[in-house]
Design an enzyme around this catalytic site. Sequence first.
Site, short mmCIF file in Angstrom:
data_model
loop_
_atom_site.label_atom_id
_atom_site.label_comp_id
_atom_site.label_asym_id
_atom_site.label_seq_id
_atom_site.Cartn_x
_atom_site.Cartn_y
_atom_site.Cartn_z
N ARG A 193 0.81 -1.23 0.00
CA ARG A 193 0.00 0.00 0.00
C ARG A 193 0.84 1.27 0.00
O ARG A 193 0.38 2.33 -0.43
CB ARG A 193 -0.99 0.02 1.19
CG ARG A 193 -1.84 1.30 1.18
CD ARG A 193 -2.98 1.32 2.17
NE ARG A 193 -2.63 0.79 3.46
CZ ARG A 193 -1.90 1.44 4.38
NH1 ARG A 193 -1.46 2.66 4.13
NH2 ARG A 193 -1.63 0.87 5.52
N TYR A 202 -12.65 14.68 -19.13
CA TYR A 202 -13.11 13.30 -18.97
C TYR A 202 -14.32 13.25 -18.01
O TYR A 202 -14.31 13.90 -16.96
CB TYR A 202 -11.95 12.46 -18.41
CG TYR A 202 -12.32 11.04 -18.12
CD1 TYR A 202 -12.54 10.14 -19.15
CD2 TYR A 202 -12.46 10.58 -16.82
CE1 TYR A 202 -12.89 8.82 -18.89
CE2 TYR A 202 -12.81 9.27 -16.54
CZ TYR A 202 -13.03 8.40 -17.59
OH TYR A 202 -13.38 7.10 -17.33
N ASP A 245 -4.15 16.38 -17.70
CA ASP A 245 -4.38 14.94 -17.85
C ASP A 245 -3.96 14.59 -19.27
O ASP A 245 -4.68 14.86 -20.23
CB ASP A 245 -5.87 14.65 -17.60
CG ASP A 245 -6.22 13.18 -17.82
OD1 ASP A 245 -5.45 12.47 -18.49
OD2 ASP A 245 -7.29 12.76 -17.35
N LYS A 249 -4.93 3.28 -20.60
CA LYS A 249 -5.05 3.54 -22.03
C LYS A 249 -3.72 3.28 -22.73
O LYS A 249 -3.29 2.14 -22.75
CB LYS A 249 -5.56 4.98 -22.23
CG LYS A 249 -6.71 5.39 -21.28
CD LYS A 249 -8.01 4.66 -21.53
CE LYS A 249 -9.05 4.84 -20.42
NZ LYS A 249 -9.36 6.20 -20.04
C1 LIG Z 1 -10.02 6.79 -18.89
C2 LIG Z 1 -9.64 8.16 -18.49
C3 LIG Z 1 -9.54 8.53 -17.14
C4 LIG Z 1 -9.90 7.57 -16.02
O1 LIG Z 1 -9.03 6.49 -16.00
P1 LIG Z 1 -9.40 5.07 -15.33
O2 LIG Z 1 -8.12 4.33 -15.50
O3 LIG Z 1 -10.55 4.51 -16.11
O4 LIG Z 1 -9.75 5.33 -13.91
C5 LIG Z 1 -9.13 9.81 -16.83
N1 LIG Z 1 -8.85 10.71 -17.80
C6 LIG Z 1 -8.95 10.41 -19.12
C7 LIG Z 1 -8.63 11.45 -20.13
C8 LIG Z 1 -9.34 9.12 -19.51
O5 LIG Z 1 -9.45 8.84 -20.80
#
Ligand SMILES: *Cc1c(COP(=O)(O)O)cnc(C)c1O
Length: 381
Positions: free
Chosen positions: A47, A101, A173, A198
């Site tokens: 953790r 997002y 992000d 992603k």
């Molecule tokens: C998918 C996504 C998130 C969230 O990510 P998770 O891994 O699904 O929690 C945040 N920002 C963007 C731009 C995303 O495409």
Amino acid sequence: MRNMATDVIHAGEVDIRFSGAVVLPIFQSATFEYGGAGSYHDLKYIRLNNTPNHEVLHKKLAVLEGGEAALVTASGMAAVTTLLLTVLRNGDHLLAQNCLYGGTVTFLTNDAVDFGIDVDFFAGNDPDSWEALLRPQTRAIYVEPMSNPLLEVADLEAVVAFAKKHKLLAIIDNTFASPVNFRPLDIGFDVVLHSCTKYLNGHSDIVAGGIVGSKEIIERVTHRLNHLGASLDPHACFLLHRGMKTLVLRVRQQNENALRLAHFLQAHPRVETVYYPGLETHPQFARASRLFGGCGGVLSFEVKGNVADADRVLSRLKLSVVAPSLGGVETLITRPVQTSHSGLTPEQKKMAGISDKLIRVAVGIEDGDDLCEDFDQALKD
Ligand SMILES: *Cc1c(COP(=O)(O)O)cnc(C)c1O
């Protein structure tokens, strides 16, 4: 400076080869022998995000984004929320781009208020409107390199200049660009976030997140994450580590496939509009060309006709899976109003320019000719 294609393989790797193993094994051990740690955060424990599987990822991700330090988290949303709950406190105000997002927007509008954090949303391409939203309590500004699903590219250089002028923390992000296409810290952003689910992992088989920035900020975020507990499991660390090694190859192929498919669709008689920042017709084509090494694997388009015509294309495609998410090796396709943007009211959809028949494609690494051929047969009468 070494090229990123080399860094994805070699950056951050440990010098020791455990029993000669070429690949770092999974340390599936919750706790580790006490090594004289002076602080709670230095004890070795899953953790606390400090197993060898975590540390190699932290070092590699920091190098890829050009930051001093990095931290991986249990999901992209864990990265978003842990960062925001570290840098903002009760009474603070955040400026957030108006097409972020969906999970981030919902956190900001539904949850952040419970922590006494106020948010105002701004238009990424209207810098003149930003100053009016400033308050003495404004601490940070938050953007994404391109919006989902219409791929609008905000005035990112103006965001950095505005943040510097008003002493705000500039957060981005960077999920949709990946460090292969854009390194925000190089142009002056302070903190970079990722949904490693992603492009960074790239195989649609785990969820994970990442945060990159100065040593000071990453240490503060780590301490908060250690208490919030959204740590990445060692097995997921291992899969992310393995996925990252092919990041550059994958993203280059996705850039190429998406651009090729965008041109193909734009020239197709059954297609009305195509949204992709790599197309000369995109309103921010010049900015995208200047800032990005490639425009990534996501594009959107509208077919001529109605929603039934759009759905017919989706059902006829053989190589694309109808599913949300992006950045994996396989091509995924959605109608955003059914998935990512299903919570929007008709007025909100209209404001955001998202029609019911809009189709979003997140290309994989298949052969580009095969993808275009598949779309061609799906678009036939
Ligand atoms: C998918 C996504 C998130 C969230 O990510 P998770 O891994 O699904 O929690 C945040 N920002 C963007 C731009 C995303 O495409």
